[in-house]
Design a protein around this motif. Structure first.
Motif, mmCIF file in Angstrom:
data_model
loop_
_atom_site.group_PDB
_atom_site.id
_atom_site.type_symbol
_atom_site.label_atom_id
_atom_site.label_comp_id
_atom_site.label_asym_id
_atom_site.label_seq_id
_atom_site.Cartn_x
_atom_site.Cartn_y
_atom_site.Cartn_z
ATOM 1 N N ALA A 87 -4.449 6.732 -2.526
ATOM 2 C CA ALA A 87 -3.869 5.685 -1.945
ATOM 3 C C ALA A 87 -3.965 4.622 -3.296
ATOM 4 O O ALA A 87 -4.727 4.665 -3.947
ATOM 5 C CB ALA A 87 -4.549 5.175 -0.794
ATOM 6 N N GLU A 129 0.878 -1.125 0.245
ATOM 7 C CA GLU A 129 0.081 0.086 0.023
ATOM 8 C C GLU A 129 0.923 1.303 0.040
ATOM 9 O O GLU A 129 2.004 1.235 0.700
ATOM 10 C CB GLU A 129 -0.955 -0.317 1.081
ATOM 11 C CG GLU A 129 -1.777 1.154 1.217
ATOM 12 C CD GLU A 129 -3.005 1.131 2.320
ATOM 13 O OE1 GLU A 129 -2.651 0.066 3.206
ATOM 14 O OE2 GLU A 129 -3.679 1.976 2.643
ATOM 15 N N LYS A 130 0.498 2.388 -0.517
ATOM 16 C CA LYS A 130 1.115 3.534 -0.543
ATOM 17 C C LYS A 130 0.132 4.591 -0.648
ATOM 18 O O LYS A 130 -0.819 4.527 -1.442
ATOM 19 C CB LYS A 130 2.154 3.486 -1.865
ATOM 20 C CG LYS A 130 2.876 4.790 -2.134
ATOM 21 C CD LYS A 130 3.696 4.887 -3.322
ATOM 22 C CE LYS A 130 4.585 6.102 -3.415
ATOM 23 N NZ LYS A 130 5.335 5.580 -4.860
ATOM 24 N N LYS A 131 0.275 5.645 0.104
ATOM 25 C CA LYS A 131 -0.509 6.695 0.092
ATOM 26 C C LYS A 131 0.119 8.150 -0.087
ATOM 27 O O LYS A 131 1.349 8.311 0.294
ATOM 28 C CB LYS A 131 -1.621 6.853 1.462
ATOM 29 C CG LYS A 131 -2.377 7.647 1.789
ATOM 30 C CD LYS A 131 -2.942 7.582 3.297
ATOM 31 C CE LYS A 131 -4.246 8.301 3.267
ATOM 32 N NZ LYS A 131 -4.960 8.249 4.579
ATOM 33 N N ASP A 132 -0.709 9.043 -0.608
ATOM 34 C CA ASP A 132 -0.248 10.390 -1.000
ATOM 35 C C ASP A 132 -1.369 11.205 -0.592
ATOM 36 O O ASP A 132 -2.251 11.750 -1.713
ATOM 37 C CB ASP A 132 0.491 10.513 -2.203
ATOM 38 C CG ASP A 132 1.180 11.938 -2.592
ATOM 39 O OD1 ASP A 132 1.458 12.041 -3.536
ATOM 40 O OD2 ASP A 132 1.074 12.835 -1.653
ATOM 41 N N ARG A 149 -4.758 12.817 -0.378
ATOM 42 C CA ARG A 149 -5.997 11.883 -0.735
ATOM 43 C C ARG A 149 -6.189 10.777 -1.664
ATOM 44 O O ARG A 149 -6.897 10.145 -1.840
ATOM 45 C CB ARG A 149 -7.218 13.072 -1.241
ATOM 46 C CG ARG A 149 -7.288 14.125 -0.341
ATOM 47 C CD ARG A 149 -8.377 15.181 -1.027
ATOM 48 N NE ARG A 149 -7.977 15.745 -2.213
ATOM 49 C CZ ARG A 149 -8.319 15.499 -3.496
ATOM 50 N NH1 ARG A 149 -9.416 14.500 -3.681
ATOM 51 N NH2 ARG A 149 -7.840 15.878 -4.708
ATOM 52 N N THR A 208 -3.613 0.283 -3.373
ATOM 53 C CA THR A 208 -3.217 -1.025 -2.582
ATOM 54 C C THR A 208 -2.982 -2.028 -3.871
ATOM 55 O O THR A 208 -3.415 -2.078 -4.877
ATOM 56 C CB THR A 208 -4.532 -1.288 -1.860
ATOM 57 O OG1 THR A 208 -5.398 -1.764 -2.467
ATOM 58 C CG2 THR A 208 -4.725 -0.348 -0.777
ATOM 59 N N HIS A 245 -7.493 4.784 -4.666
ATOM 60 C CA HIS A 245 -8.669 5.136 -3.802
ATOM 61 C C HIS A 245 -8.144 6.736 -3.646
ATOM 62 O O HIS A 245 -7.426 7.110 -3.321
ATOM 63 C CB HIS A 245 -8.406 4.612 -2.549
ATOM 64 C CG HIS A 245 -8.317 3.029 -2.407
ATOM 65 N ND1 HIS A 245 -9.597 2.348 -1.801
ATOM 66 C CD2 HIS A 245 -7.549 2.119 -2.836
ATOM 67 C CE1 HIS A 245 -9.364 1.140 -2.077
ATOM 68 N NE2 HIS A 245 -8.138 0.901 -2.552
#
Lengths: 114, 115
Positions: free
Chosen positions: A63, A56-59, A61, A65, A76
């Motif tokens: 993301a 998983e990686k998020k930046d 708002r 998976t 997402h």
């Protein structure tokens, strides 16, 4: 053969809601998965990417998976805004060999209603 | 820092003619990729150049060709244009091979209409 399936083809959400776009790939050796946003009349803009050693990686708002066992990955977007409206493309590298080739999904047209 | 730049932005050609599209990668990037985005068909891989050499090509006929210059800029040539060649031609670049951890960045594209 090499293939990336992307769903849905169109997605309409209310401003502030979340949006999820899903992709499945056929080559189990694929190890690089970028997502691009394309606005009308412009080239694709990289928004986030993930490699096979990460789940998983998020930046902010956005993301992504990755489920390597099931060979699918998802984008997402939370708290959607009207400016998020665009066509989104997922892509997967073709096998572990160095081909320089990305296989793209067919795109998802996201509409965020104010 | 300038992104990937492409020229011309729009052009109209007649069936049977030849066209050359140009691309300047991001400064320092040595890999250049070409993709075709025809209406309703998504992005299709055309060519990959790295360090001046053609490293791979997609499933396109030989009338699609190109080259990469010593300054890493590139051009795409399409001979004997056909109506179905009408598309957005996208150039992209990366610092090195993307499988080695590098990211691919696209330009705004060249819109080709064949009449």
């Amino acid at each position: 053969g090499e293939n990336v399936e992307q769903h849905p083809s169109t997605l309409s959400v209310q401003e502030g809601d979340s949006a999820v776009i899903k992709c499945t790939y056929s080559d189990s050796a694929s190890n690089y998965f970028p997502w691009y946003k394309q606005e009308l009349g412009k080239g694709p803009q990289l928004i986030i990417d993930i490699r096979s050693n990460v789940g998983e990686k998020k930046d902010q708002r956005i993301a992504v998976t990755l489920n390597k066992t099931a060979k699918h990955f998802s984008l997402h977007i939370t708290e959607t805004q009207p400016e998020d409206s665009a066509v989104y493309f997922c892509a997967a590298s073709m096998s572990s060999s160095n081909t320089g080739k990305l296989i793209f999904g067919q795109g998802t047209t996201l509409q965020v209603k104010p | 820092e300038a992104g990937v730049t492409q020229s011309p932005t729009h052009l109209i050609k007649t069936r049977g003619q030849q066209v050359t599209l140009r691309c300047s990668p991001i400064s320092g990037h040595t890999s250049v990729y070409w993709y075709q985005q025809a209406l309703g068909l998504g992005l299709q891989f055309l060519l990959w150049y790295d360090e001046g050499e053609e490293r791979n090509r997609g499933n396109f006929p030989p009338r699609f060709s190109g080259r990469q210059f010593p300054n890493y800029s590139s051009e795409l040539n399409v001979n004997a244009l056909e109506l179905e060649d009408s598309a957005l031609y996208l150039c992209a670049s990366s610092l090195g091979e993307f499988l080695f951890g590098n990211t691919i960045y696209f330009g705004e594209g060249s819109w080709l209409t064949v009449v």
